[in-house]
Design an enzyme around this catalytic site. Sequence first.
Site, PDB file in Angstrom:
ATOM      1  N   GLY A   1       2.449   1.690  -3.412  1.00 28.55           N
ATOM      2  CA  GLY A   1       1.369   2.011  -4.352  1.00 28.55           C
ATOM      3  C   GLY A   1       0.934   3.460  -4.228  1.00 28.55           C
ATOM      4  N   ASP A   2       0.816   3.947  -2.993  1.00 29.70           N
ATOM      5  CA  ASP A   2       0.451   5.348  -2.769  1.00 29.70           C
ATOM      6  C   ASP A   2       1.493   6.286  -3.369  1.00 29.70           C
ATOM      7  OD1 ASP A   2      -1.874   4.699  -1.451  1.00 29.70           O
ATOM      8  OD2 ASP A   2      -1.077   5.074   0.564  1.00 29.70           O
ATOM      9  N   ALA A   3       2.759   5.941  -3.202  1.00 29.81           N
ATOM     10  CA  ALA A   3       3.836   6.797  -3.719  1.00 29.81           C
ATOM     11  C   ALA A   3       3.816   6.855  -5.243  1.00 29.81           C
ATOM     12  CB  ALA A   3       5.186   6.285  -3.223  1.00 29.81           C
TER      13      ALA A   3
ATOM     14  N   GLU B   1       0.728   8.873  -6.336  1.00 31.05           N
ATOM     15  CA  GLU B   1       0.894  10.311  -6.121  1.00 31.05           C
ATOM     16  C   GLU B   1       1.833  10.924  -7.154  1.00 31.05           C
ATOM     17  OE1 GLU B   1       1.922  13.636  -2.726  1.00 31.05           O
ATOM     18  OE2 GLU B   1       1.960  11.519  -2.177  1.00 31.05           O
TER      19      GLU B   1
ATOM     20  N   ALA C   1       0.836  -1.201   0.000  1.00 28.49           N
ATOM     21  CA  ALA C   1       0.000   0.000   0.000  1.00 28.49           C
ATOM     22  C   ALA C   1       0.871   1.252   0.000  1.00 28.49           C
ATOM     23  CB  ALA C   1      -0.934  -0.010   1.206  1.00 28.49           C
TER      24      ALA C   1
END
Length: 92
Positions: free
Chosen positions: A21-23, A26, A18
């Site tokens: 994936g967020d990085a 973004e 997660a």
Amino acid sequence: MDEKKAGDLRKMNAAALAYIGDAVYEAAVRESCIRAGKALSADRLHSAAVRYVRASAQAKAMRALFSALNAEDALLVKRAKNRKPRSIPKNA
């Protein structure tokens, strides 16, 4: 996907998946905002990006894209999504 890589992903910590994936998400959103001409100032760029990267927007995007995932990717998404967070962001 390469069988060795798929096995490695299945063994990875859901929180780590997660997090990365967020990085990646973004970074893609920031690039998109810049290409769309929203980068008049850092403050405006940040405001534009936040609309897409906040938890509610990511959940909406994932619901829209989920049916297009293959079975293996869908399992990874479910695993990362269903992990129990230690803390909940105030805006989530």
